[in-house]
Design an enzyme around this catalytic site. Structure first.
Site, PDB file in Angstrom:
ATOM      1  N   VAL A  88      35.099 -33.674  86.434  1.00 31.37           N
ATOM      2  CA  VAL A  88      35.903 -33.595  87.465  1.00 31.37           C
ATOM      3  C   VAL A  88      35.618 -32.431  88.405  1.00 31.37           C
ATOM      4  CG1 VAL A  88      38.415 -33.437  88.032  1.00 31.37           C
ATOM      5  CG2 VAL A  88      37.549 -34.443  85.789  1.00 31.37           C
ATOM      6  N   GLY A  96      45.390 -33.662  85.333  1.00 33.45           N
ATOM      7  CA  GLY A  96      45.304 -34.880  84.120  1.00 33.45           C
ATOM      8  C   GLY A  96      44.311 -36.094  84.676  1.00 33.45           C
ATOM      9  N   PHE A  97      43.223 -35.740  85.408  1.00 39.12           N
ATOM     10  CA  PHE A  97      42.286 -36.627  85.809  1.00 39.12           C
ATOM     11  C   PHE A  97      41.549 -36.809  84.645  1.00 39.12           C
ATOM     12  CE2 PHE A  97      43.071 -35.520  90.582  1.00 39.12           C
ATOM     13  CZ  PHE A  97      44.254 -36.179  90.640  1.00 39.12           C
ATOM     14  N   ASN A 125      31.644 -24.308  75.836  1.00 35.82           N
ATOM     15  CA  ASN A 125      32.576 -24.998  76.728  1.00 35.82           C
ATOM     16  C   ASN A 125      33.939 -24.964  76.013  1.00 35.82           C
ATOM     17  OD1 ASN A 125      33.880 -26.352  78.848  1.00 35.82           O
ATOM     18  ND2 ASN A 125      32.239 -27.694  79.159  1.00 35.82           N
ATOM     19  N   TYR A 132      39.845 -31.843  74.559  1.00 40.01           N
ATOM     20  CA  TYR A 132      39.170 -32.722  73.888  1.00 40.01           C
ATOM     21  C   TYR A 132      40.003 -32.989  72.427  1.00 40.01           C
ATOM     22  CZ  TYR A 132      35.026 -33.419  76.863  1.00 40.01           C
ATOM     23  OH  TYR A 132      34.256 -33.501  77.891  1.00 40.01           O
TER      24      TYR A 132
END
Length: 162
Positions: A88, A96-97, A125, A132
């Protein structure tokens, strides 16, 4: 901010897909490793159908993408969906994408009767790892990823005695 519209990529998106790959590689400090070209992507994605891509758009402006393909679990006895890349654009993060892209892919996996939805994440990360986990993903402790590429791949292939 407007809603995200998710669509399957078409061959006309090939330059955009390469651009997203390079932006992701730059973010991961791996830009020098990108050898993909538009020609390679066009053949692999849209002629050979080895992988698929979804594009996320806001007001018809591409802001995100995900590249994925099928794998297979012998234990489950079904194919799975493997997410190779999700990206993104920085200015659209936090809206929220990423969650919408994951939900889209999860729905695709369920619709296709796949048994799993998996991906790798770089250890450093931490923001993605936490994201996640919030989505219900579990790290697969006890597994180490191995890779053979470049000269090592060629050398290993030469050992084939069939």
């Amino acid at each position: 901010m407007s809603d995200l519209h998710v669509r399957l990529a078409t061959v006309e998106d090939t330059p955009l897909i390469l651009q997203f790959i390079k932006e992701l590689a730059d973010y991961e400090e791996l830009l020098s490793e990108v050898t993909a070209t538009e020609a390679i992507l066009r053949k692999t994605l849209f002629e050979d159908h080895k992988a698929e891509v979804i594009i996320g758009e806001v007001d018809e402006q591409p802001v995100a993408f995900a590249l994925f393909f099928s794998n297979f679990s012998t234990f489950v006895g079904k194919p799975g969906l493997y997410l190779e890349d999700l990206y993104v654009k920085p200015e659209f993060r936090g809206a929220g994408f990423g969650k919408q892209l994951l939900a889209y892919l999860a729905n695709l996996a369920v619709t296709r009767d796949y048994g799993r939805f998996e991906w790798w994440c770089l250890d450093w990360n931490t923001s993605s790892i936490e994201f996640y986990k919030r989505m219900g993903a579990k790290p697969m402790d006890g597994w180490t990823v191995y890779r053979v590429d470049g000269d090592a791949l060629t050398d290993l292939a030469a050992k084939n005695v069939l």
